[in-house]
Design a protein around this motif. Sequence first.
Motif, PDB file in Angstrom:
ATOM      1  N   VAL A   1       0.843  -1.208   0.000  1.00 15.99           N
ATOM      2  CA  VAL A   1       0.000   0.000   0.000  1.00 15.99           C
ATOM      3  C   VAL A   1       0.875   1.254   0.000  1.00 15.99           C
ATOM      4  CG1 VAL A   1      -1.677   1.336   1.342  1.00 15.99           C
ATOM      5  CG2 VAL A   1      -1.974  -1.141   1.082  1.00 15.99           C
ATOM      6  N   LEU A   2       1.942   1.243   0.808  1.00 11.08           N
ATOM      7  CA  LEU A   2       2.853   2.391   0.860  1.00 11.08           C
ATOM      8  C   LEU A   2       3.556   2.609  -0.478  1.00 11.08           C
ATOM      9  CD1 LEU A   2       4.427   1.890   4.420  1.00 11.08           C
ATOM     10  CD2 LEU A   2       2.858   3.707   3.718  1.00 11.08           C
TER      11      LEU A   2
ATOM     12  N   ALA B   1      -2.518 -10.794  -4.323  1.00 12.18           N
ATOM     13  CA  ALA B   1      -3.761 -10.185  -3.855  1.00 12.18           C
ATOM     14  C   ALA B   1      -3.785  -8.680  -4.127  1.00 12.18           C
ATOM     15  CB  ALA B   1      -3.938 -10.458  -2.363  1.00 12.18           C
ATOM     16  N   ALA B   2      -2.640  -8.028  -3.966  1.00 12.84           N
ATOM     17  CA  ALA B   2      -2.547  -6.580  -4.212  1.00 12.84           C
ATOM     18  C   ALA B   2      -2.760  -6.259  -5.688  1.00 12.84           C
ATOM     19  CB  ALA B   2      -1.182  -6.065  -3.757  1.00 12.84           C
ATOM     20  N   TRP B   3      -2.162  -7.062  -6.546  1.00 16.10           N
ATOM     21  CA  TRP B   3      -2.273  -6.840  -7.988  1.00 16.10           C
ATOM     22  C   TRP B   3      -3.709  -7.045  -8.467  1.00 16.10           C
ATOM     23  CZ3 TRP B   3       0.520  -4.306 -11.243  1.00 16.10           C
ATOM     24  CH2 TRP B   3       0.442  -4.538 -12.620  1.00 16.10           C
ATOM     25  N   GLU B   4      -4.414  -7.968  -7.804  1.00 13.59           N
ATOM     26  CA  GLU B   4      -5.801  -8.267  -8.180  1.00 13.59           C
ATOM     27  C   GLU B   4      -6.822  -7.394  -7.455  1.00 13.59           C
ATOM     28  OE1 GLU B   4      -6.037 -12.416  -7.284  1.00 13.59           O
ATOM     29  OE2 GLU B   4      -4.931 -13.031  -9.089  1.00 13.59           O
ATOM     30  N   GLY B   5      -6.364  -6.642  -6.438  1.00 12.12           N
ATOM     31  CA  GLY B   5      -7.277  -5.807  -5.668  1.00 12.12           C
ATOM     32  C   GLY B   5      -8.202  -6.618  -4.780  1.00 12.12           C
ATOM     33  N   ASP B   6      -7.633  -7.594  -4.082  1.00 12.57           N
ATOM     34  CA  ASP B   6      -8.411  -8.468  -3.199  1.00 12.57           C
ATOM     35  C   ASP B   6      -8.743  -7.717  -1.904  1.00 12.57           C
ATOM     36  OD1 ASP B   6      -9.357 -10.384  -1.425  1.00 12.57           O
ATOM     37  OD2 ASP B   6      -7.931 -11.921  -2.041  1.00 12.57           O
ATOM     38  N   GLU B   7      -9.990  -7.290  -1.784  1.00 11.56           N
ATOM     39  CA  GLU B   7     -10.391  -6.467  -0.637  1.00 11.56           C
ATOM     40  C   GLU B   7     -10.308  -7.239   0.670  1.00 11.56           C
ATOM     41  OE1 GLU B   7     -13.873  -3.252   0.557  1.00 11.56           O
ATOM     42  OE2 GLU B   7     -13.875  -4.194  -1.425  1.00 11.56           O
ATOM     43  N   GLU B   8     -10.610  -8.515   0.631  1.00  9.98           N
ATOM     44  CA  GLU B   8     -10.562  -9.341   1.848  1.00  9.98           C
ATOM     45  C   GLU B   8      -9.148  -9.429   2.394  1.00  9.98           C
ATOM     46  OE1 GLU B   8     -11.715 -13.867   3.086  1.00  9.98           O
ATOM     47  OE2 GLU B   8     -13.030 -12.870   1.660  1.00  9.98           O
ATOM     48  N   ALA B   9      -8.171  -9.324   1.509  1.00 10.26           N
ATOM     49  CA  ALA B   9      -6.769  -9.382   1.930  1.00 10.26           C
ATOM     50  C   ALA B   9      -6.241  -8.019   2.375  1.00 10.26           C
ATOM     51  CB  ALA B   9      -5.900  -9.917   0.790  1.00 10.26           C
ATOM     52  N   GLY B  10      -7.068  -6.970   2.232  1.00  8.38           N
ATOM     53  CA  GLY B  10      -6.668  -5.642   2.687  1.00  8.38           C
ATOM     54  C   GLY B  10      -6.395  -4.640   1.591  1.00  8.38           C
ATOM     55  N   PHE B  11      -6.786  -4.957   0.351  1.00  4.32           N
ATOM     56  CA  PHE B  11      -6.531  -4.061  -0.778  1.00  4.32           C
ATOM     57  C   PHE B  11      -7.863  -3.595  -1.376  1.00  4.32           C
ATOM     58  CE2 PHE B  11      -3.058  -7.177  -0.519  1.00  4.32           C
ATOM     59  CZ  PHE B  11      -2.010  -6.313  -0.217  1.00  4.32           C
ATOM     60  N   LYS B  12      -8.178  -2.304  -1.193  1.00  4.67           N
ATOM     61  CA  LYS B  12      -9.473  -1.769  -1.622  1.00  4.67           C
ATOM     62  C   LYS B  12      -9.562  -1.592  -3.132  1.00  4.67           C
ATOM     63  CE  LYS B  12     -10.240   0.579   2.766  1.00  4.67           C
ATOM     64  NZ  LYS B  12     -10.394   1.890   3.458  1.00  4.67           N
ATOM     65  N   ALA B  13      -8.405  -1.564  -3.785  1.00  4.82           N
ATOM     66  CA  ALA B  13      -8.355  -1.436  -5.248  1.00  4.82           C
ATOM     67  C   ALA B  13      -7.095  -2.115  -5.752  1.00  4.82           C
ATOM     68  CB  ALA B  13      -8.353   0.042  -5.644  1.00  4.82           C
ATOM     69  N   LYS B  14      -7.018  -2.336  -7.052  1.00  7.00           N
ATOM     70  CA  LYS B  14      -5.827  -2.941  -7.641  1.00  7.00           C
ATOM     71  C   LYS B  14      -4.644  -1.980  -7.505  1.00  7.00           C
ATOM     72  CE  LYS B  14      -8.381  -5.675 -11.052  1.00  7.00           C
ATOM     73  NZ  LYS B  14      -8.542  -6.005 -12.483  1.00  7.00           N
ATOM     74  N   LEU B  15      -3.517  -2.500  -7.023  1.00  8.64           N
ATOM     75  CA  LEU B  15      -2.321  -1.665  -6.869  1.00  8.64           C
ATOM     76  C   LEU B  15      -1.497  -1.763  -8.153  1.00  8.64           C
ATOM     77  CD1 LEU B  15      -1.310  -2.298  -3.131  1.00  8.64           C
ATOM     78  CD2 LEU B  15      -3.110  -0.873  -4.100  1.00  8.64           C
ATOM     79  N   ASN B  16      -1.836  -0.893  -9.102  1.00 12.46           N
ATOM     80  CA  ASN B  16      -1.298  -1.023 -10.464  1.00 12.46           C
ATOM     81  C   ASN B  16       0.089  -0.425 -10.661  1.00 12.46           C
ATOM     82  OD1 ASN B  16      -1.994   1.653 -10.266  1.00 12.46           O
ATOM     83  ND2 ASN B  16      -3.417   1.670 -11.986  1.00 12.46           N
ATOM     84  N   LYS B  17       0.643   0.215  -9.632  1.00 11.00           N
ATOM     85  CA  LYS B  17       1.979   0.806  -9.772  1.00 11.00           C
ATOM     86  C   LYS B  17       3.092  -0.153  -9.334  1.00 11.00           C
ATOM     87  CE  LYS B  17       0.385   5.570  -9.092  1.00 11.00           C
ATOM     88  NZ  LYS B  17       0.464   6.782  -8.215  1.00 11.00           N
ATOM     89  N   LEU B  18       2.715  -1.321  -8.833  1.00 11.66           N
ATOM     90  CA  LEU B  18       3.715  -2.271  -8.338  1.00 11.66           C
ATOM     91  C   LEU B  18       4.520  -2.876  -9.484  1.00 11.66           C
ATOM     92  CD1 LEU B  18       1.580  -4.205  -5.686  1.00 11.66           C
ATOM     93  CD2 LEU B  18       2.983  -2.157  -5.351  1.00 11.66           C
ATOM     94  N   ARG B  19       5.819  -2.991  -9.284  1.00 14.34           N
ATOM     95  CA  ARG B  19       6.705  -3.649 -10.247  1.00 14.34           C
ATOM     96  C   ARG B  19       7.729  -4.466  -9.456  1.00 14.34           C
ATOM     97  NH1 ARG B  19       3.130  -1.812 -12.612  1.00 14.34           N
ATOM     98  NH2 ARG B  19       3.080  -0.582 -14.536  1.00 14.34           N
ATOM     99  N   THR B  20       8.013  -5.660  -9.927  1.00 15.25           N
ATOM    100  CA  THR B  20       8.899  -6.574  -9.192  1.00 15.25           C
ATOM    101  C   THR B  20      10.369  -6.329  -9.515  1.00 15.25           C
ATOM    102  OG1 THR B  20       7.188  -8.262  -9.069  1.00 15.25           O
ATOM    103  CG2 THR B  20       9.445  -9.009  -8.783  1.00 15.25           C
ATOM    104  N   ILE B  21      11.185  -6.355  -8.478  1.00 13.59           N
ATOM    105  CA  ILE B  21      12.639  -6.350  -8.629  1.00 13.59           C
ATOM    106  C   ILE B  21      13.142  -7.785  -8.757  1.00 13.59           C
ATOM    107  CG2 ILE B  21      14.812  -5.936  -7.374  1.00 13.59           C
ATOM    108  CD1 ILE B  21      13.735  -3.393  -8.587  1.00 13.59           C
ATOM    109  N   GLY B  22      12.653  -8.683  -7.895  1.00 16.46           N
ATOM    110  CA  GLY B  22      13.067 -10.073  -8.023  1.00 16.46           C
ATOM    111  C   GLY B  22      12.547 -10.949  -6.893  1.00 16.46           C
ATOM    112  N   ALA B  23      12.499 -12.262  -7.170  1.00 18.45           N
ATOM    113  CA  ALA B  23      12.175 -13.253  -6.139  1.00 18.45           C
ATOM    114  C   ALA B  23      13.397 -13.411  -5.244  1.00 18.45           C
ATOM    115  CB  ALA B  23      11.821 -14.582  -6.787  1.00 18.45           C
ATOM    116  N   ILE B  24      13.143 -13.572  -3.928  1.00 12.41           N
ATOM    117  CA  ILE B  24      14.291 -13.757  -3.037  1.00 12.41           C
ATOM    118  C   ILE B  24      14.203 -15.121  -2.344  1.00 12.41           C
ATOM    119  CG2 ILE B  24      15.148 -11.408  -2.803  1.00 12.41           C
ATOM    120  CD1 ILE B  24      13.305 -10.977  -0.411  1.00 12.41           C
ATOM    121  N   TYR B  25      13.961 -15.188  -1.062  1.00 14.31           N
ATOM    122  CA  TYR B  25      13.979 -16.473  -0.347  1.00 14.31           C
ATOM    123  C   TYR B  25      12.554 -16.911  -0.009  1.00 14.31           C
ATOM    124  CZ  TYR B  25      12.935 -13.660   3.736  1.00 14.31           C
ATOM    125  OH  TYR B  25      12.307 -12.809   4.607  1.00 14.31           O
ATOM    126  N   PRO B  26      12.357 -18.192   0.283  1.00 11.61           N
ATOM    127  CA  PRO B  26      11.015 -18.634   0.690  1.00 11.61           C
ATOM    128  C   PRO B  26      10.742 -18.343   2.162  1.00 11.61           C
ATOM    129  CG  PRO B  26      12.489 -20.518   0.592  1.00 11.61           C
ATOM    130  CD  PRO B  26      13.292 -19.328   0.129  1.00 11.61           C
TER     131      PRO B  26
END
Length: 315
Positions: A71-72, A90-115
């Motif tokens: 969100v930040l 969930a953020a990319w899809e705008g899953d309200e139940e997960a805490g996202f009221k709308a799709k967070l369309n500005k997100l871009r991935t740097i990379g996968a890290i650890y599990p």
Amino acid sequence: MNSKLFAAAIVSAAVLPASAAQAQSFINVLTGGTSGVYYPLGVAIGKIYSDKIPSVKTQVQATKASVENLVLLQQGRGELAFTLGDSLKAAWEGDEEAGFKAKLNKLRTIGAIYPNYIQIVATAESGIKTLADLKGKSLSVGAPKSGTELNSRAILGAAGLSYKDLGKVEYLPFAESVDLMKNRQLNATLQSAGLGVASLKDLSTSSEISVVSVPKEVVDKIGPPFVSVNIPANTYTGQDKDVPTAAVVNYLVTSSAVSDDLAYQMTKLIFESLPELANSHVAGKEIKLETAATGSPVPLHPGAIRYYKEKGLIK
């Protein structure tokens, strides 16, 4: 003379914004609670950036982790964030139940890290040894709407349990959960973190514990991005056997507002500084360049793509 000074001031004003912008480049690294894994890794990354990217100031911010971080980022209040893969989806899809009221369309991935390993630890005196044993007992599921709390819902649901089946639900960060367990005010905690998380190491050295198994059939019910893994024997004091559980991949994410050049430098320095990250926390040893460009539910930042193309990971 006055006209010359005025002209010089005009030239200075024209030149200043570009150089000032360069001098004031800022990277706010959004992490998690100070007793988790995100925070020490974030501190290490912040130091690497401030040491190696010219004219950049860094700040490392402790947060409630995945959901708050995303969100930040969307709000332009951070340049790099740690997040769990399921929270990112969930953020990319705008899953309200997960805490996202709308799709967070500005997100871009740097990379996968650890599990992140789902680590359910109970006090030995609680008698909790299986997921079914949690029924009627008290469990801390992580901060409200955090990535850990979303993981808690998923694991319990796949095991046929809900919060209503528990004796009491606490929504607490890792360290506070452990404090309650030490004081015999809480039976168990679910912590989604890298192996060897400080809070559970602390608990296991001061109290007798039981690490609760999450069987493969439970993990398979949830499906991707969860996978079956083992918590290796002796990860925590008194844990003398491997314990099956679930894991979900963590990602480093930025914003589309971050320039391609800065995102390229951010990506490059992470994967060219893996020894430093491994020294900051044991989870850093699990970060691999080979898998960095894979699996994200959100597009890679163009700056990250440029780096991965240089390394031959993307054609």
